[in-house]
Enzyme design. Structure first.
Site, mmCIF file in Angstrom:
data_model
loop_
_atom_site.group_PDB
_atom_site.id
_atom_site.type_symbol
_atom_site.label_atom_id
_atom_site.label_comp_id
_atom_site.label_asym_id
_atom_site.label_seq_id
_atom_site.Cartn_x
_atom_site.Cartn_y
_atom_site.Cartn_z
ATOM 1 N N SER A 1 18.956 26.021 -6.456
ATOM 2 C CA SER A 1 19.023 27.580 -6.210
ATOM 3 C C SER A 1 20.470 28.027 -6.764
ATOM 4 O O SER A 1 20.900 29.055 -5.865
ATOM 5 C CB SER A 1 18.586 28.004 -4.642
ATOM 6 O OG SER A 1 18.393 29.371 -4.822
ATOM 7 N N LYS B 1 13.835 33.733 -7.606
ATOM 8 C CA LYS B 1 13.983 32.941 -8.874
ATOM 9 C C LYS B 1 12.916 32.359 -9.421
ATOM 10 O O LYS B 1 13.104 31.978 -10.666
ATOM 11 C CB LYS B 1 15.047 31.865 -8.489
ATOM 12 C CG LYS B 1 16.563 32.102 -8.141
ATOM 13 C CD LYS B 1 17.318 31.133 -7.683
ATOM 14 C CE LYS B 1 18.725 31.404 -7.336
ATOM 15 N NZ LYS B 1 18.897 31.967 -6.159
ATOM 16 N N LYS C 1 9.874 27.262 -3.998
ATOM 17 C CA LYS C 1 11.078 28.019 -3.668
ATOM 18 C C LYS C 1 11.341 28.549 -2.507
ATOM 19 O O LYS C 1 10.499 29.079 -1.872
ATOM 20 C CB LYS C 1 11.202 29.154 -4.878
ATOM 21 C CG LYS C 1 12.546 29.422 -5.114
ATOM 22 C CD LYS C 1 13.302 28.550 -5.816
ATOM 23 C CE LYS C 1 14.827 28.765 -5.676
ATOM 24 N NZ LYS C 1 15.583 28.587 -4.255
ATOM 25 N N SER D 1 16.036 34.063 -2.355
ATOM 26 C CA SER D 1 15.877 33.237 -3.609
ATOM 27 C C SER D 1 14.586 33.005 -4.063
ATOM 28 O O SER D 1 14.564 32.169 -5.333
ATOM 29 C CB SER D 1 16.739 32.182 -3.332
ATOM 30 O OG SER D 1 18.125 32.313 -3.659
#
Length: 439
Positions: free
Chosen positions: A117, A56, A242, A53
């Site tokens: 997320s 992202k 992140k 993730s």
């Protein structure tokens, strides 16, 4: 083309550069200065690894760029597609469930992606910007190239393994493909994200938020970045960025923290504990090692002051001017993050703009005050290479060298008299040499 001269600015014996004994337990890792992108530590930083993730961050970058240029608006509404509905209802993945007949503002989808997320919300953003996730993935790869990233491949907007799309993954890739990047490329993306769009940190630093607060669809979103100061592995100054976890990528994290005017960015990929086992705690523990090292061992120092004049190169010769030279100096100071005690290890290197000079190294009048004639960069005296994530970042630790005053062009009479004087001077020199030859 440029003329390069090395100038000794610092004197005395400087402290030998310390080696970072961090032993970060991850397949790939990197630590950089968040302002200049100077690389302070790296481990397997160019290996192509899973990012999960952390993907992202690229979706965030493209979204914030689209907002900036008016291609989409925060308050525009999105109608849920079959794919987004299917993905968002899978609570084994990180998600906020979206209603099949629901309408959602782009900003709330962004918050769900950046804080929680949420994968369905991420695909919804991709569809809003590009019409389909397949089109958006092409935008992601194109943007990565434009940002100068190396060692990357995006196959979807979320960071999920394509198999988790259950046959509905974006076109152009296989059923089991997953996004990959190197630690260096990941850090570079993070660097560009927080410097081009610093507002992302306001959302990324939100520890908890309610999605659709006050409605039947209200869901508590807790940030997966547990290093935010109020969360379980809180660390002073952390405000992004992140996390990412899949079986393929392992436990990953791109972190950033600021204290005392310094900002650092870290990346760990497939982080593990001392027993070799991955986990949520492991990625934050390994990140903590780098943050502790950075904040304890690095200081931002002014290495070249404003209006610094280089010994032996305080002026440049000027032709066709009322004066025959012009004073030059650095337009701005140069500050850089360096290891404690390492300030004296750097020497400035003067690079003159050869396009400004004739073959004899002279400027041609008129010369205007503040006119750039070159720049100063910093080079370690010990010969060690200093690397930066971007050319723009490197330029932040350089200073333009400019003319300190005007030199007007001389009028025709002055130029004529100089020419005459030069002629007779050359003639006299010739006669003197001939006479000396007689004796």
């Amino acid at each position: 083309m440029a003329v390069v001269m090395s100038i000794s600015l610092f004197s005395g014996v400087h402290k030998a550069e310390a080696e970072a004994q961090l032993n970060v337990n991850a397949d790939g890792a990197i630590l950089v200065d968040g302002e200049s992108g100077k690389v302070l530590y790296e481990k397997n930083a160019d290996s192509l690894l899973g990012i999960a993730s952390m993907t992202k961050m690229m979706t965030e970058y493209i979204l914030l760029d689209a907002i900036k240029h008016g291609r989409v608006k925060w308050d525009q509404e999105y109608s849920v597609s079959d794919l987004v509905y299917k993905i968002s209802q899978d609570r084994s993945l990180s998600n906020v469930p979206l209603r099949r007949d629901g309408k959602y503002k782009l900003h709330e989808l962004y918050e769900a992606m950046a804080i929680y997320s949420a994968n369905g919300a991420t695909i919804a953003i991709a569809e809003t910007i590009a019409g389909s996730e397949t089109n958006f993935v092409k935008m992601m790869n194109d943007r990565a190239k434009k940002l100068g990233l190396k060692d990357y491949k995006f196959v979807n907007s979320t960071g999920l393994n394509n198999s988790e799309y259950k046959g509905s993954h974006p076109g152009g890739s296989g059923d089991s493909d997953e996004n990959v990047m190197s630690s260096r490329a990941t850090a570079k993306l993070a660097y560009r994200l927080i410097n081009d769009f610093p507002e992302v940190l306001k959302t990324a630093s939100t520890p908890k938020k309610k999605f659709r607060e006050g409605t039947d669809d209200e869901i508590n979103m807790e940030n997966w970045n547990w290093m935010l100061p109020s969360l379980v592995y809180g660390y002073e100054g952390v405000d992004g960025l992140k996390t990412g976890t899949t079986d393929f990528a392992g436990y990953c994290f791109t972190g950033t923290a600021t204290r005392d005017g310094k900002r650092f960015i870290t990346v760990v990929q497939n982080a593990k504990n001392d027993s070799g086992k991955g986990g949520y705690k492991a990625r934050f523990d390994e990140t903590r090692k780098m943050f502790d090292y950075a904040f304890s061992n690095f200081t931002k120092e002014e290495l070249v002051p404003k209006h610094y004049q280089i010994k032996g190169n305080k002026t440049l010769p000027v032709i066709k001017g009322k004066e025959d030279s012009v004073k030059i100096y650095s337009k701005t100071p140069i500050s850089m993050v360096v290891l404690n005690g390492e300030k004296g290890n750097y020497k400035p290197v003067l690079v003159l703009d050869k396009k400004k000079l004739n073959k004899d190294g002279e400027l041609t009048a008129p010369v205007k005050k503040g006119e750039k004639v070159g720049y100063i960069k910093l080079v370690p005296k010990n010969g060690e290479k200093v690397s930066f994530l971007t050319e723009e970042g490197q330029q932040k630790v350089e200073a333009d060298v400019v003319a300190a005053n005007d030199v007007d062009k001389a009028n025709w009479f002055i130029l004529m008299m100089r020419g005459i004087g030069g002629f007779f001077g050359d003639l006299w020199d010739g006669i003197s040499s001939a006479v000396k030859g007689w004796f």
